[in-house]
Design an enzyme around this catalytic site. Structure first.
Site, PDB file in Angstrom:
ATOM      1  N   ASP A  32      -6.825  -1.311   4.746  1.00  0.00           N
ATOM      2  CA  ASP A  32      -6.098  -2.616   4.226  1.00  0.00           C
ATOM      3  C   ASP A  32      -6.256  -4.110   4.891  1.00  0.00           C
ATOM      4  O   ASP A  32      -5.615  -5.025   4.424  1.00  0.00           O
ATOM      5  CB  ASP A  32      -4.451  -2.323   4.673  1.00  0.00           C
ATOM      6  CG  ASP A  32      -3.903  -1.044   3.985  1.00  0.00           C
ATOM      7  OD1 ASP A  32      -4.379  -0.721   2.808  1.00  0.00           O
ATOM      8  OD2 ASP A  32      -3.323  -0.388   4.500  1.00  0.00           O
ATOM      9  N   ASP A  90       0.944  -1.159   0.192  1.00  0.00           N
ATOM     10  CA  ASP A  90      -0.029   0.033   0.089  1.00  0.00           C
ATOM     11  C   ASP A  90       0.914   1.303   0.040  1.00  0.00           C
ATOM     12  O   ASP A  90       1.917   1.190   0.615  1.00  0.00           O
ATOM     13  CB  ASP A  90      -0.696  -0.151   1.286  1.00  0.00           C
ATOM     14  CG  ASP A  90      -1.671   1.263   1.229  1.00  0.00           C
ATOM     15  OD1 ASP A  90      -2.567   1.456   0.462  1.00  0.00           O
ATOM     16  OD2 ASP A  90      -1.609   1.756   2.265  1.00  0.00           O
TER      17      ASP A  90
END
Length: 763
Positions: free
Chosen positions: A654, A453
C-alpha cells in the site's frame, strides 16, 4: 533525507522563529526548517551526507539562541543523568559547551517556556510597581497629595529614576529579541515595541537633561505595563497549547526493575539496555518496549491507541513503554529503549507535525513581515503629517506615532495558525490519531474520494467461519468436529479459521494426515478415509456431494471460500470461510458519505468477493482484481479526474498508493513501511478513526481561518484609528497596547477551544 527536531530555547515572540528558519534553511544540505515558538523547537529536513546535527545546532546558536539537540530523546530520557552536577560536568566537557552555558546563563536564552512565562510575569510586576510610584509624583498622576521628592533630586530627575526602573529591565527581552531579529534580517513585534517604548523613553530623557520639553514617562511605563501583561498572558496560553506533548512525556516511568547478575535491581529507565530482562508488577508502568518472556497479564494501551479496553499479553506478545500493567506480574526482554521506543517515536511525530507549516501559515508569516514594515512606514508618515503638515505639537505627533507602532504588532497574525495546529495535532495524538504534518491537516478537509484497501483495513485480515451447511442426516457440530480433527494438523490460514470456530468442541480423532497441495488434506477418521478441502479434491476422490452442489455454488458466488468435509466417500457438509469486516467499517463508510466524501474499496480479490464485501459495507465504488503494483495507478486515475484522493492502507504494497494520495492514512497495526509513507497514522487500527481525523482537520482548519480573519480584520480597522484619521477620535498608546494584547489573547483563546473538541463525530 533525515528529520531532526531540535530544542531552541529563548524563542521570545511569534516572529522570532523566522530568523532561525532563515539561518538554518540557508545551510547546504537543508531542504527546509520549520520552527515553532510555542513548542520551542525547530524541525529540520536535511541530507545527512551534506550536513549534520552538530552543524544545525551551531546554526541555532549563531542566531542567538540556545540549543540542546534532539528534542524527543532529551525529554523522554530526561532522567538519563539523575545527578545534575554530573550532567553539567559531562556537558561542560563537550567542545563549545562552556560558551553555550555562558550564553544561556548570561542572556536567559536557555530558559524553557515555563521559565520564560515566570520571567515575563516578574518583569510585569516590576514594571507595574514602578509605574504606580510614577503616578504619585507625576504631574498628571492620581489626585493625591504629592509626596516630597527623595534624595534631594529634582522632580524630573526622580521621575527619570522611576521610569528607568519601569522600563529598562522589564523591556530588556524586547531589545534582545529586536537585535536578534535585525541581525537575522527579520522585522518582528519586538522591533515595534522597541520603537514605541524606546522612542517615548528616549524623548522624555532628552527633555529631562538636554532641552525643555514635555515628558511622558508615566505614559511610556503604563504602555509597557499593558504590553508585558498581554505578552505574559499570551505566553501562558502558548505554554498551554503544548499540554499534549507534556502529557505524553510524563507517561514514561523514571525507574525500572531489571535483572542484573541474577538479581533484581532498580535503575533509571534511560539505563535499561536492549536485551535486559525487565520485571513488571501489577499497576506498574512498563518502562520500555519489549517481548514477554514469562507470565501473563492485561495491559492498558490507551496512551498509545486511545482504546480503553486492556489487551491480553502472553509469552511472545509485544509490550510498549509507558503502557500500564493492569493485572498479573510478568517479565519481558527489552527490544527498544530510549529514542527508539514507541512513545519516543510518537512524541517525535507530534513535534514534527506541530512544527510543520500549513500553506496558510507560510502566507501569514510573509504578511507579518510586511505588516511590521508597513507599520514603520505609516508611523513615520503619521509623525510627518501631524507635526510638519498640520502643525500639531511634537508631543501629539510622537504619541500618535507610538500608537501606530504598538497597535500594529503582528502577534495575532503570527499566532493564528500555529496555535490551532499544535492543539489540533495534540488532541489527535491523545486519541490515537497521529497527524504527521500541517499540510495533511489542510488537505484532509478537501478530500473528494477516500480509497480503503480491503484486507486488513476494512476487514480484519484473517479468515473466519461465516456459515456451515450439513448434509442430510448430519449436523453442523459433526461437520465441524470432523474438519477440526483433520485441520489441527495443518498450518493453513483456513485451518486456523476452523480451529478458532471450534474452540471447546471435541474433535473427531484423525490419523495419517497428508497434505494435498492446492486442494486440501487426506486422513483416516473412525477407520474410514476422510477428506477436507475444495471441490477439486472431492471430484478427484469421487465423493458423493449429497445434493449440496447448489449450496456450494451459492457460497462461492457470494465471495466465500468453501471447504468440503467428507468421510467414507460421502460429503458430510460445507464450511464457508470469509475475511470478516471490522466492526466499525460500515459505520465509517456511512459517516464519510454523510460528510460528502465518496468511499471506494480497493482489493486484489475477484469481482464477486469484492462486490459482496462492498455491498455489506455500503461501498458504492469497488475496485476489484487490482494487483499490488497497480494500487498507486488507481489513485492517479482518480486524481487525473480532478479529485482530491485519500488512501487508507496497512501493508507494504500500500506504500506507493499512500505516497501518491493527497493524504495517506496508515492503519496502526500495519507495517512500518506503510506508516512511514502515510501522512496520518491511526494507532487503533479502527477505520472509524478516519472520520475522526477528517473531522478534527476540519474543525482545526476552521479555527485557523477564524483566527486569520480576526487578525487581518483587527489590523485593517486599527491602523486608521491609531494614525488619527478619525481625529478628534484618537487612541492612546495605552489603549493601543490593550487592543494589541487583547487581539492576541482572542486568537490564543479561540485555538484553545479545540481542547474541548471530541474526536468522534466531528464535522
Amino acid at each position: 533525507m533525515k528529520t531532526a527536531t531540535l530544542e531552541v530555547k529563548g524563542l521570545f515572540e511569534e516572529l522570532d522563529h523566522l530568523g532561525v528558519e532563515k539561518r538554518i534553511g540557508a545551510l547546504p544540505g537543508v531542504l527546509h526548517a520549520h520552527a515553532n515558538p510555542a513548542s520551542g523547537s525547530v524541525s529540520v529536513h536535511y541530507d545527512p551526507a551534506v550536513t549534520s546535527e552538530p552543524v544545525l545546532r551551531e546554526a541555532v546558536r549563531d542566531c542567538g539562541y540556545h540549543c540542546r539537540g534532539e528534542m524527543a530523546p532529551t525529554h523522554v530520557c530526561r532522567f538519563a543523568e539523575p545527578d545534575p552536577h554530573a550532567a553539567h560536568a559531562k556537558h561542560a566537557a563537550q567542545p563549545g559547551a562552556k560558551e553555550e552555558m555562558a550564553h544561556e546563563m548570561g542572556h536567559g536564552s536557555g530558559m524553557d517556556m515555563a521559565g520564560m512565562v515566570r520571567d515575563m510575569r516578574n518583569r510585569f510586576i516590576v514594571c507595574l510597581a514602578f509605574s504606580l510610584l510614577l503616578f504619585f509624583w507625576a504631574p498628571m498622576g492620581l489626585p493625591l497629595p504629592m509626596p516630597a521628592v527623595p534624595f534631594g533630586l529634582e522632580l524630573d530627575q526622580w521621575l527619570f529614576v522611576l521610569a528607568s526602573g519601569a522600563v529598562l529591565w522589564p523591556s530588556w527581552p524586547f531589545f534582545v529579541a529586536a537585535w536578534r531579529a535585525l541581525r537575522n534580517g527579520i522585522l518582528n513585534m519586538a522591533v515595534l515595541v522597541v520603537l514605541s517604548v524606546g522612542t517615548g523613553y528616549a524623548f522624555s530623557v532628552a527633555a529631562t537633561f538636554f532641552f525643555e520639553g514635555v515628558q511622558f514617562y508615566e505614559a511610556v511605563s503604563v504602555l509597557l505595563v499593558f504590553i508585558l501583561l498581554g505578552h505574559w498572558l499570551e505566553m501562558r496560553a502558548r505554554a498551554g497549547a503544548n499540554d499534549a506533548i507534556r502529557a505524553l512525556l510524563d507517561l514514561a516511568p523514571p525507574m525500572a526493575n531489571v535483572l542484573r547478575d541474577g538479581k533484581e535491581v532498580q535503575v533509571p529507565t534511560a539505563e535499561v539496555l536492549a536485551g535486559d530482562i525487565v520485571i513488571v508488577r501489577p499497576g506498574d508502568r512498563i518502562p520500555v518496549d519489549g517481548v514477554v518472556t514469562e507470565g501473563e497479564t492485561q495491559v492498558d494501551e490507551s496512551m498509545l491507541t486511545g482504546e480503553s479496553m486492556p489487551v491480553k499479553k502472553i509469552v511472545g506478545s509485544s509490550v510498549a513503554g509507558a503502557t500500564i500493567n493492569k493485572s498479573g506480574a510478568f517479565r519481558f526482554r527489552a527490544t527498544k529503549v530510549g529514542a527508539d521506543t514507541a512513545l519516543a517515536q510518537i512524541v517525535k511525530l507530534v513535534q514534527e507535525a506541530q512544527n510543520s507549516k500549513a500553506p496558510s501559515q507560510l502566507l501569514a508569516d510573509q504578511a507579518s513581515q510586511w505588516l511590521v514594515l508597513i507599520a514603520i512606514v505609516i508611523g513615520l508618515a503619521t509623525f510627518a503629517v501631524w507635526f510638519w503638515l498640520i502643525g500639531q505639537t511634537l508631543l501629539f505627533a510622537i504619541t500618535l506615532t507610538i500608537t501606530v507602532f504598538v497597535i500594529a504588532c503582528p502577534d495575532a497574525l503570527g499566532l493564528a495558525t500555529p496555535m490551532a495546529i499544535m492543539i489540533g495535532t495534540g488532541r489527535g495524538a491523545q486519541n490515537g490519531i497521529l497527524i504527521k504534518n500541517a499540510s495533511a491537516l489542510e488537505n484532509a478537509t478537501r478530500l473528494d474520494v477516500l480509497i480503503f484497501d480491503k484486507t486488513g483495513t476494512l476487514t480484519l485480515g484473517k479468515p473466519e467461519v461465516v456459515e456451515i451447511v450439513a448434509a442430510p442426516g448430519r449436523t453442523e457440530t459433526e461437520v465441524l468436529a470432523l474438519a477440526v480433527g483433520m485441520e489441527q494438523h495443518s498450518e493453513h490460514p483456513l485451518a486456523h479459521a476452523i480451529l478458532e470456530k471450534a474452540k471447546g468442541l471435541q474433535a473427531m480423532p484423525a490419523e495419517r494426515f497428508t497434505n494435498v497441495d492446492g486442494m486440501g488434506a487426506r486422513a483416516t477418521s473412525g477407520g474410514e478415509p476422510a477428506l477436507v478441502g475444495n471441490r477439486r479434491l472431492m471430484d478427484a476422490e469421487r465423493v458423493d456431494l449429497a445434493g449440496l452442489e447448489a449450496a456450494a455454488e451459492r457460497m462461492a458466488s457470494g465471495g466465500r471460500t468453501v471447504v468440503h468435509a467428507a468421510r467414507g466417500g460421502k460429503l458430510w457438509g460445507l464450511i464457508a470461510i470469509a475475511d470478516a469486516a471490522r466492526p466499525t467499517s460500515a459505520a465509517a463508510v456511512k459517516a464519510l458519505r454523510e460528510r460528502g466524501v465518496e468511499v471506494a474499496m480497493l482489493t486484489g480479490d475477484n469481482r464477486a468477493t469484492a462486490e459482496r464485501v462492498g455491498k455489506e459495507l455500503g461501498v458504492s465504488m469497488v475496485l476489484a482484481e487490482v494487483l499490488p503494483g497497480q494500487k498507486a495507478e488507481q489513485v492517479k486515475g482518480l486524481q487525473a479526474k480532478g479529485k482530491k484522493v485519500g488512501m487508507v492502507g496497512d501493508g507494504i504494497n500500500d506504500a506507493p498508493a499512500l505516497t501518491q494520495a493527497d493524504v495517506g492514512f496508515a492503519i496502526g497495526a500495519g507495517t512500518d513501511v506503510a506508516m512511514e509513507s502515510a501522512d496520518v497514522v491511526l494507532m487503533k487500527s479502527d477505520p472509524f478513526d478516519v472520520v475522526g481525523a477528517i473531522g478534527l482537520s476540519r474543525v482545526t482548519l476552521r479555527k485557523m481561518h477564524q483566527n486569520l480573519r480576526w487578525a487581518v480584520g483587527y489590523n485593517v480597522i486599527a491602523f486608521p484609528f491609531a494614525a488619527g484619521v478619525f481625529y478628534p477620535v484618537t487612541i492612546s498608546p495605552e489603549l493601543a497596547a490593550i487592543s494589541m494584547s487583547g487581539s492576541s489573547l482572542i486568537v490564543a483563546a479561540n485555538a484553545l477551544l479545540l481542547k474541548r473538541a471530541t474526536i468522534q463525530g466531528l464535522k
